[in-house]
Design a protein around this motif. Structure first.
Motif, PDB file in Angstrom:
ATOM      1  N   ILE A 458     -13.500  19.562 -81.995  1.00 63.70           N
ATOM      2  CA  ILE A 458     -14.163  19.478 -80.691  1.00 63.70           C
ATOM      3  C   ILE A 458     -13.239  18.784 -79.699  1.00 63.70           C
ATOM      4  N   LEU A 459     -13.047  19.389 -78.538  1.00 61.77           N
ATOM      5  CA  LEU A 459     -12.180  18.828 -77.498  1.00 61.77           C
ATOM      6  C   LEU A 459     -12.971  18.144 -76.390  1.00 61.77           C
ATOM      7  N   SER A 460     -14.254  18.479 -76.282  1.00 57.29           N
ATOM      8  CA  SER A 460     -15.083  17.936 -75.207  1.00 57.29           C
ATOM      9  C   SER A 460     -15.693  16.605 -75.626  1.00 57.29           C
ATOM     10  N   PRO A 461     -15.996  15.735 -74.647  1.00 59.34           N
ATOM     11  CA  PRO A 461     -16.745  14.517 -74.963  1.00 59.34           C
ATOM     12  C   PRO A 461     -18.093  14.892 -75.560  1.00 59.34           C
ATOM     13  N   PRO A 462     -18.632  14.065 -76.434  1.00 55.30           N
ATOM     14  CA  PRO A 462     -19.912  14.406 -77.069  1.00 55.30           C
ATOM     15  C   PRO A 462     -21.045  14.485 -76.055  1.00 55.30           C
ATOM     16  N   ILE A 463     -21.971  15.407 -76.265  1.00 53.89           N
ATOM     17  CA  ILE A 463     -23.156  15.536 -75.421  1.00 53.89           C
ATOM     18  C   ILE A 463     -24.223  14.608 -75.987  1.00 53.89           C
ATOM     19  N   THR A 464     -24.582  13.584 -75.223  1.00 54.41           N
ATOM     20  CA  THR A 464     -25.553  12.600 -75.714  1.00 54.41           C
ATOM     21  C   THR A 464     -26.978  12.948 -75.326  1.00 54.41           C
ATOM     22  N   ALA A 465     -27.154  13.706 -74.248  1.00 52.42           N
ATOM     23  CA  ALA A 465     -28.501  14.086 -73.798  1.00 52.42           C
ATOM     24  C   ALA A 465     -28.401  15.332 -72.938  1.00 52.42           C
ATOM     25  N   MET A 466     -29.484  16.113 -72.917  1.00 53.89           N
ATOM     26  CA  MET A 466     -29.540  17.295 -72.065  1.00 53.89           C
ATOM     27  C   MET A 466     -30.891  17.357 -71.381  1.00 53.89           C
ATOM     28  N   PHE A 467     -30.880  17.877 -70.140  1.00 55.23           N
ATOM     29  CA  PHE A 467     -32.082  17.998 -69.339  1.00 55.23           C
ATOM     30  C   PHE A 467     -32.321  19.462 -68.998  1.00 55.23           C
ATOM     31  N   GLN A 468     -33.563  19.746 -68.693  1.00 51.72           N
ATOM     32  CA  GLN A 468     -33.883  21.072 -68.171  1.00 51.72           C
ATOM     33  C   GLN A 468     -33.090  21.294 -66.891  1.00 51.72           C
ATOM     34  N   GLY A 469     -32.369  22.414 -66.818  1.00 47.85           N
ATOM     35  CA  GLY A 469     -31.609  22.710 -65.609  1.00 47.85           C
ATOM     36  C   GLY A 469     -30.207  22.144 -65.602  1.00 47.85           C
ATOM     37  N   GLN A 470     -29.775  21.539 -66.703  1.00 47.27           N
ATOM     38  CA  GLN A 470     -28.427  20.986 -66.774  1.00 47.27           C
ATOM     39  C   GLN A 470     -27.554  21.885 -67.618  1.00 47.27           C
ATOM     40  N   ALA A 524      -7.495  22.128 -71.971  1.00 48.74           N
ATOM     41  CA  ALA A 524      -6.410  21.152 -71.796  1.00 48.74           C
ATOM     42  C   ALA A 524      -6.753  20.154 -70.697  1.00 48.74           C
ATOM     43  N   ARG A 525      -7.307  20.660 -69.607  1.00 47.33           N
ATOM     44  CA  ARG A 525      -7.703  19.759 -68.520  1.00 47.33           C
ATOM     45  C   ARG A 525      -8.773  18.768 -68.984  1.00 47.33           C
ATOM     46  N   THR A 526      -9.720  19.240 -69.801  1.00 41.22           N
ATOM     47  CA  THR A 526     -10.762  18.356 -70.328  1.00 41.22           C
ATOM     48  C   THR A 526     -10.156  17.216 -71.141  1.00 41.22           C
ATOM     49  N   VAL A 527      -9.197  17.553 -72.010  1.00 43.62           N
ATOM     50  CA  VAL A 527      -8.544  16.529 -72.829  1.00 43.62           C
ATOM     51  C   VAL A 527      -7.712  15.600 -71.961  1.00 43.62           C
ATOM     52  N   ILE A 528      -7.004  16.151 -70.976  1.00 41.84           N
ATOM     53  CA  ILE A 528      -6.161  15.333 -70.092  1.00 41.84           C
ATOM     54  C   ILE A 528      -7.004  14.336 -69.316  1.00 41.84           C
ATOM     55  N   ARG A 529      -8.125  14.795 -68.742  1.00 39.65           N
ATOM     56  CA  ARG A 529      -8.982  13.885 -67.981  1.00 39.65           C
ATOM     57  C   ARG A 529      -9.546  12.785 -68.874  1.00 39.65           C
ATOM     58  N   SER A 558       0.835  22.637 -71.701  1.00 38.94           N
ATOM     59  CA  SER A 558      -0.164  23.589 -71.204  1.00 38.94           C
ATOM     60  C   SER A 558       0.149  24.112 -69.809  1.00 38.94           C
ATOM     61  N   GLY A 559       1.022  23.405 -69.083  1.00 39.05           N
ATOM     62  CA  GLY A 559       1.295  23.783 -67.701  1.00 39.05           C
ATOM     63  C   GLY A 559       0.221  23.352 -66.732  1.00 39.05           C
ATOM     64  N   VAL A 560      -0.660  22.441 -67.164  1.00 34.58           N
ATOM     65  CA  VAL A 560      -1.768  21.951 -66.338  1.00 34.58           C
ATOM     66  C   VAL A 560      -1.391  20.610 -65.733  1.00 34.58           C
ATOM     67  N   SER A 561      -1.642  20.442 -64.451  1.00 34.95           N
ATOM     68  CA  SER A 561      -1.246  19.230 -63.742  1.00 34.95           C
ATOM     69  C   SER A 561      -2.029  18.016 -64.230  1.00 34.95           C
ATOM     70  N   SER A 562      -1.473  16.836 -63.968  1.00 33.59           N
ATOM     71  CA  SER A 562      -2.131  15.574 -64.294  1.00 33.59           C
ATOM     72  C   SER A 562      -1.666  14.518 -63.308  1.00 33.59           C
ATOM     73  N   SER A 563      -2.232  13.325 -63.418  1.00 33.96           N
ATOM     74  CA  SER A 563      -1.836  12.250 -62.516  1.00 33.96           C
ATOM     75  C   SER A 563      -0.463  11.691 -62.868  1.00 33.96           C
ATOM     76  N   PHE A 564       0.059  12.015 -64.068  1.00 26.56           N
ATOM     77  CA  PHE A 564       1.354  11.487 -64.498  1.00 26.56           C
ATOM     78  C   PHE A 564       2.462  12.526 -64.453  1.00 26.56           C
ATOM     79  N   THR A 565       2.137  13.733 -63.984  1.00 27.38           N
ATOM     80  CA  THR A 565       3.137  14.789 -63.901  1.00 27.38           C
ATOM     81  C   THR A 565       3.132  15.420 -62.516  1.00 27.38           C
ATOM     82  N   ALA A 566       4.147  16.234 -62.252  1.00 28.60           N
ATOM     83  CA  ALA A 566       4.221  16.990 -61.003  1.00 28.60           C
ATOM     84  C   ALA A 566       4.893  18.318 -61.302  1.00 28.60           C
ATOM     85  N   LEU A 567       4.694  19.299 -60.427  1.00 35.07           N
ATOM     86  CA  LEU A 567       5.313  20.606 -60.585  1.00 35.07           C
ATOM     87  C   LEU A 567       6.501  20.687 -59.628  1.00 35.07           C
ATOM     88  N   ILE A 568       7.679  20.987 -60.151  1.00 38.69           N
ATOM     89  CA  ILE A 568       8.908  20.982 -59.382  1.00 38.69           C
ATOM     90  C   ILE A 568       9.619  22.321 -59.519  1.00 38.69           C
TER      91      ILE A 568
END
Length: 719
Positions: A458-470, A524-529, A558-568
């Motif tokens: 699993i790459l996503s943070p765990p889902i602790t709760a869910m609501f109707q409409g979420q 990749a963005r999910t893991v980076i964040r 992954s080629g996905v930007s982050s706060s510690f990288t830049a595209l040059i």
């Protein structure tokens, strides 16, 4: 006399950016955005054009390239300091270079530098990013193209970029914008709405699963006074969707980009018996903005909204109201039980609040709120080592930071709503309040029934709760390369025997390559964040460096930007160096009044709007709806008195005389209030629905069901 030709800034300087062409491709609930920025140097000296602009806070920038004449240059992702040094070195040697960097302070602000653009030369910059589409209260998927970049508040000493940002009034932005969208989904597309004037929706096939819209927005009167918003509606919106995306052939097996990745979208509609009762407990903490930058109209609307929310809270819950600016205050030392006395005391204090607390320092009150002990038998009870607080947020006005609004909701396991243009706050707040008052589905577990030889991470943070409409998204990396290689060779679109069990829900997945690694980049963005968030919260320097290294490695891979990288990108094919000193041209960005202000809505279990207030005293309430609502008691009932009669537009004696002798006065008053709301304010039902549910429950508790018919029969004698 000197005559300035072409597009000019407010300083009478030529603007090298001429146009921005945006193409949106939506596949179900995922969007790919391609933005082409066209530059031209009409001056007699080489330029460096610097453009600071907003992007969605949860976007994954995945491609950046430049076209100069016949030369095409694709940027690489590198560690930020290294990229900055390469860019500066290239300009010093007369080479053309292009740099795209994310702000260190906010992931929804980017800086694009176009260096060494010779006189008379043109360049096209292609920027591509992918993003998830948020679900709104009415089941619509919201795409927002930020066009407004207003000044954001930063604590003293904090800087977003090493570059200077130039702004002009929104109506004077000197470059054009065109926008087109293509939508496709396994489900039929019901409609597409926009806050801008777009061409009518055009279906591309008979089953209405593909459609297009678009427009030259400047020609249609768009003045950069608002973000471009698109709302997409599908039939069978609550149907879960899932896709397994094949890995990148050139990537190393076992890596995130080399292995298949599954993305599951859940937008459940829970059974009615689960949702039939509102919560009777919980701790509600409202965090209100009292900084000096909020306007009177918004404050008035937020005050009215808080009135509706306070009247909707259930008996037996606990609540408190915090307010903040450069410092913070709270009405009660600790959360108090909701009662008539505490409700009235709180509302009186809210009416006196002014926008007089200075800046917008939200971290201190949040730390204080989360440090408070839990109240036994309320929703904040500790089930694990972590307190299951739910954070719900609002973004109000053009230019609100999507990174802040969405980020805090996601970190808090909650939901975000955006209020733009002429949107009324109350209906969207009602949706947020429903999340708080409805039962949450907790103790969620995910189990995978996978083919032999295949495992999941699993790459996503765990889902602790869910609501109707979420809506919730789950990303997972699947390993078992031999199994998937055989399937890909056989038939990429073949149905696979891969199952996911969630809420006793079985989903059969398809192995697909049509998303062009979109799922991988979002994962990749999910893991980076997540790593960036952990890096900011760890105090040890060694831990910070470890997290930063992981972010940089995954960003480059992954080629996905982050706060510690830049595209040059550096054009090394230039025959000779660009001659002459570079002249800096900051591309002006639009600002639009005070619409950049942000209202937030927080809580331990739920959140409340950031209610703000100007220094001027508000005028007396005149809205009949709010007048009636203000008279409701904390228990849910109304009193049969002159104030109620006035709110109903009747004489006091007339209302009392019509009451049947066998009916209790408070029951009769409450019935009249409910009848008036249903008879005269159905257009605002979303605003008063929750408080009427509480009133109906109170009537039932008084054994008042038998009186409802009587109240209806004598309706004509009252109204």
């Amino acid at each position: 006399m000197m005559v300035n030709c072409g597009l000019l800034t407010d300083r009478k300087e030529s603007v090298p950016l001429k146009s921005n062409e945006v193409q949106l491709e939506v596949k179900d609930h995922v969007a790919t955005v391609v933005s082409t920025l066209n530059y031209e140097n009409k001056e007699d000296k080489p330029l460096e054009a610097v453009f600071v602009f907003p992007l969605p806070g949860d976007a994954a920038v995945c491609h950046f390239s430049a076209q100069i004449g016949q030369t095409h240059i694709v940027a690489e992702v590198k560690e930020k300091q290294q990229a900055l040094e390469e860019y500066d070195d290239a300009l010093s040697s007369g080479q053309q270079a292009f740099l795209l960097e994310e702000s260190d302070q906010s992931p929804d602000i980017f800086s694009l530098s176009v260096g060494s653009l010779p006189p008379g030369e043109s360049a096209s910059i292609r920027l591509e990013y992918v993003t998830e589409l948020a679900v709104q209260a009415d089941d619509g998927l919201r795409f927002c193209l930020p066009t407004v970049l207003n000044p954001r508040y930063h604590p003293r000493g904090n800087k977003c970029f090493r570059v200077h940002m130039t702004s002009v009034p929104a109506s004077l932005v000197p470059y054009s914008l065109s926008f087109s969208a293509r939508v496709s989904s396994p489900r039929p597309i019901s409609k597409v709405e926009s806050n801008c004037s777009l061409e009518p929706l055009e279906y591309l096939n008979a089953d209405q699963t593909q459609a297009t819209v678009g427009r030259e927005l400047m020609a249609a009167g768009h003045k950069f006074d608002r973000d471009v918003e698109l709302l997409i509606y599908y039939k069978d919106a609550h149907q879960p969707t899932a896709v397994v995306e094949a890995g990148q052939a050139s990537a190393k097996p076992g890596s995130l980009m080399g292995d298949p990745v599954v993305m599951v979208s859940l937008y459940p509609e829970f059974p009615q018996d689960v949702m039939s009762s509102l919560a009777s407990r919980g701790e509600f903490v409202f965090l209100m903005d009292r900084s000096g930058s909020m306007n009177y109209t918004r404050i008035s609307s937020a005050r009215d909204t808080l009135l509706l929310l306070m009247k909707s809270l259930p008996m037996g819950c606990y609540f408190n109201i915090y307010s903040f600016g450069s410092r913070f205050e709270h009405i009660f030392p600790t959360s108090v039980e909701y009662s008539e006395k505490t409700m009235e005391e709180a509302l009186k204090e809210v009416e006196k609040m002014e926008a007089n607390l200075g800046g917008t320092e939200i971290l201190l009150p949040l730390k204080h709120i989360y440090a408070q002990p839990c109240i036994p038998k309320q929703f904040r009870q500790v089930k694990t080592e972590m307190v299951p607080n739910i954070v719900l947020t609002f973004g109000i006005g053009a230019g609100a930071s999507s990174a802040l609004i969405n980020g805090m909701a996601k970190e808090g396991g909650g939901h975000a709503q955006f209020i733009t243009g002429t949107d009324r706050m109350q209906p969207k707040v009602r949706t947020i309040c429903l999340f708080a008052l409805q039962p949450a589905v907790e103790d969620i577990s995910v189990s995978w029934d996978l083919p032999k030889g295949v495992s999941s991470t699993i790459l996503s943070p765990p889902i602790t709760a869910m609501f109707q409409g979420q809506r919730s998204l789950i990303y997972a990396q699947l390993t078992g390369q031999n199994y998937f290689e055989e399937k890909v060779k056989k038939l990429r679109t073949e149905r696979e025997f891969v199952f996911i069990k969630i809420f006793k829900l079985h989903l059969q997945l398809s192995l697909s390559s049509v998303f062009r690694l979109t799922v991988h980049m979002l994962a990749a963005r999910t893991v980076i964040r997540s790593l960036e968030s952990e890096q900011r919260t760890h105090r040890g320097q060694q831990d910070e460096e470890v997290k930063k290294k992981k972010v940089v490695e995954l960003s480059v891979q992954s080629g996905v930007s982050s706060s510690f990288t830049a595209l040059i990108a550096v054009n090394k094919d230039v025959g000779k160096a660009v001659q002459g000193p570079l002249v800096r041209r900051n591309i002006p960005t639009p600002f639009y009044g005070s619409d950049s202000q942000i209202c937030l809505y927080f809580s331990f279990y739920v959140t409340g709007p950031v209610v703000t207030h100007e220094a001027a005293s508000p005028p007396p309430r005149k809205d009949p709806l709010l007048q009636l609502v203000s008279l409701q008691k904390a228990s849910g009932c109304w009193l049969l008195d002159a104030d109620l009669a006035a709110a109903l537009g009747k004489a006091s004696e007339e209302v009392k005389k019509a009451k049947p002798a066998s009916v209790n006065s408070e029951v009769w008053a409450s019935i009249l209030a409910l009848i008036w709301l249903h008879g005269f304010k159905m257009d605002a039902k979303e605003e008063w629905e929750l408080l009427t549910l509480k009133a109906a429950s109170w009537i039932k508790a008084q054994n008042g069901n038998k009186h409802n018919l009587q109240g209806t029969v004598v309706l004509t004698s009252v109204y």
